[in-house]
Design an enzyme around this catalytic site. Structure first.
Site, PDB file in Angstrom:
ATOM      1  N   ASP A   1      80.113  -8.346-102.420  1.00  0.00           N
ATOM      2  CA  ASP A   1      79.457  -7.241-103.099  1.00  0.00           C
ATOM      3  C   ASP A   1      78.705  -7.872-104.274  1.00  0.00           C
ATOM      4  OD1 ASP A   1      78.889  -4.574-104.035  1.00  0.00           O
ATOM      5  OD2 ASP A   1      80.552  -4.786-105.441  1.00  0.00           O
ATOM      6  N   ARG A   2      77.760  -7.166-104.856  1.00  0.00           N
ATOM      7  CA  ARG A   2      76.988  -7.749-105.951  1.00  0.00           C
ATOM      8  C   ARG A   2      77.462  -7.270-107.323  1.00  0.00           C
ATOM      9  NH1 ARG A   2      70.793  -6.668-107.696  1.00  0.00           N
ATOM     10  NH2 ARG A   2      71.932  -5.234-109.003  1.00  0.00           N
ATOM     11  N   ASP A   3      77.160  -6.022-107.662  1.00  0.00           N
ATOM     12  CA  ASP A   3      77.473  -5.515-109.004  1.00  0.00           C
ATOM     13  C   ASP A   3      78.982  -5.422-109.209  1.00  0.00           C
ATOM     14  OD1 ASP A   3      74.731  -5.280-109.344  1.00  0.00           O
ATOM     15  OD2 ASP A   3      74.693  -3.165-108.774  1.00  0.00           O
TER      16      ASP A   3
ATOM     17  N   ASP B   1      78.448  -5.128-113.988  1.00  0.00           N
ATOM     18  CA  ASP B   1      78.042  -3.810-113.509  1.00  0.00           C
ATOM     19  C   ASP B   1      77.720  -2.934-114.713  1.00  0.00           C
ATOM     20  OD1 ASP B   1      77.481  -1.751-111.777  1.00  0.00           O
ATOM     21  OD2 ASP B   1      79.505  -1.588-110.961  1.00  0.00           O
TER      22      ASP B   1
ATOM     23  N   ASN C   1      75.139  -1.738-102.459  1.00  0.00           N
ATOM     24  CA  ASN C   1      74.545  -0.411-102.586  1.00  0.00           C
ATOM     25  C   ASN C   1      73.601  -0.445-103.787  1.00  0.00           C
ATOM     26  OD1 ASN C   1      76.152   0.600-100.521  1.00  0.00           O
ATOM     27  ND2 ASN C   1      77.509   1.758-101.863  1.00  0.00           N
TER      28      ASN C   1
ATOM     29  N   SER D   1      71.577   2.469-105.027  1.00  0.00           N
ATOM     30  CA  SER D   1      71.061   3.839-105.060  1.00  0.00           C
ATOM     31  C   SER D   1      70.102   4.060-106.224  1.00  0.00           C
ATOM     32  CB  SER D   1      72.201   4.854-105.119  1.00  0.00           C
ATOM     33  OG  SER D   1      72.857   4.800-106.365  1.00  0.00           O
TER      34      SER D   1
ATOM     35  N   HIS E   1      69.560   3.862-100.387  1.00  0.00           N
ATOM     36  CA  HIS E   1      69.739   5.311-100.316  1.00  0.00           C
ATOM     37  C   HIS E   1      70.667   5.844-101.396  1.00  0.00           C
ATOM     38  CE1 HIS E   1      68.893   3.887 -96.108  1.00  0.00           C
ATOM     39  NE2 HIS E   1      67.882   4.697 -96.342  1.00  0.00           N
TER      40      HIS E   1
ATOM     41  N   ASP F   1      84.769  -4.868-105.398  1.00  0.00           N
ATOM     42  CA  ASP F   1      85.480  -4.387-106.585  1.00  0.00           C
ATOM     43  C   ASP F   1      85.760  -2.891-106.525  1.00  0.00           C
ATOM     44  OD1 ASP F   1      82.793  -3.588-106.924  1.00  0.00           O
ATOM     45  OD2 ASP F   1      82.966  -3.629-109.103  1.00  0.00           O
TER      46      ASP F   1
END
Length: 181
Positions: free
Chosen positions: A9-11, A17, A53, A55, A93, A128
């Site tokens: 995952d990134r953030d 984050d 994600n 968004s 999205h 996370d």
């Protein structure tokens, strides 16, 4: 053992984050030890992919060019240490768009599996949030948790979905576990 792949995952895993979204290259700040951890995976022969994600795109908070600049910064920092991310897949999205790519749905992980020609069982997906765990399970990958980002709150929430999920202090600790058992 086959091909060694790790999905991140990134953030909250690679970079800090923000509840207000990470909207610009200036707001994209790597967490301590994360760039080095990814570089160590690269040096050990792992193929690294990112599933995130985003968004903020649907919400108009950032543009695809903003996102590309953040990912270029990530790749440049990794290149300085001889590391690389093979692919970055993102869901543009919003939460109510009903897409298959937004975590907790498995679409991004399945796309990574297809594009890297790798079967996902046994592949760690380091995240996370509960959404990361659910996406990993839905895709057949192995969910791993870090306490950075939303991780501490996720673990404290005590969801039954976390049963059997290894939890690490941060990405560097997770990479240590992967590389050195």
């Amino acid at each position: 053992m086959g091909e060694r792949v790790v999905i991140l995952d990134r953030d909250g895993v690679i970079n800090a984050d923000s509840e207000h979204f990470v909207k610009s290259i200036d707001e994209w700040m790597p967490l301590p030890g994360s760039i080095d951890a990814i570089a160590r995976l690269s040096h050990a022969g792992y193929r690294v992919a990112v599933a995130t994600n985003q968004s903020g795109l649907a919400r108009g908070l950032l543009t695809p060019a903003d996102l590309d600049s953040m990912h270029r910064k990530l790749r440049d920092l990794l290149a300085e240490q001889g590391g690389r991310v093979e692919m970055i897949v993102y869901c543009p999205h919003g939460p109510d768009d009903g897409c298959d790519c937004r975590k907790p749905r498995p679409g991004m992980l399945q796309e990574i599996g297809r594009r890297l020609s790798v079967k996902l069982p046994g592949v760690p997906f380091v995240g996370d949030s509960l959404g990361d765990v659910l996406a990993a399970r839905a895709a057949g990958a192995d969910p791993w948790m870090v306490r950075t980002g939303k991780g501490e709150d996720t673990v404290a929430g005590g969801s039954s979905h976390l049963a059997g999920v290894p939890v690490y202090a941060d990405l560097a600790s997770a990479v240590d576990a992967l590389l050195y058992g």
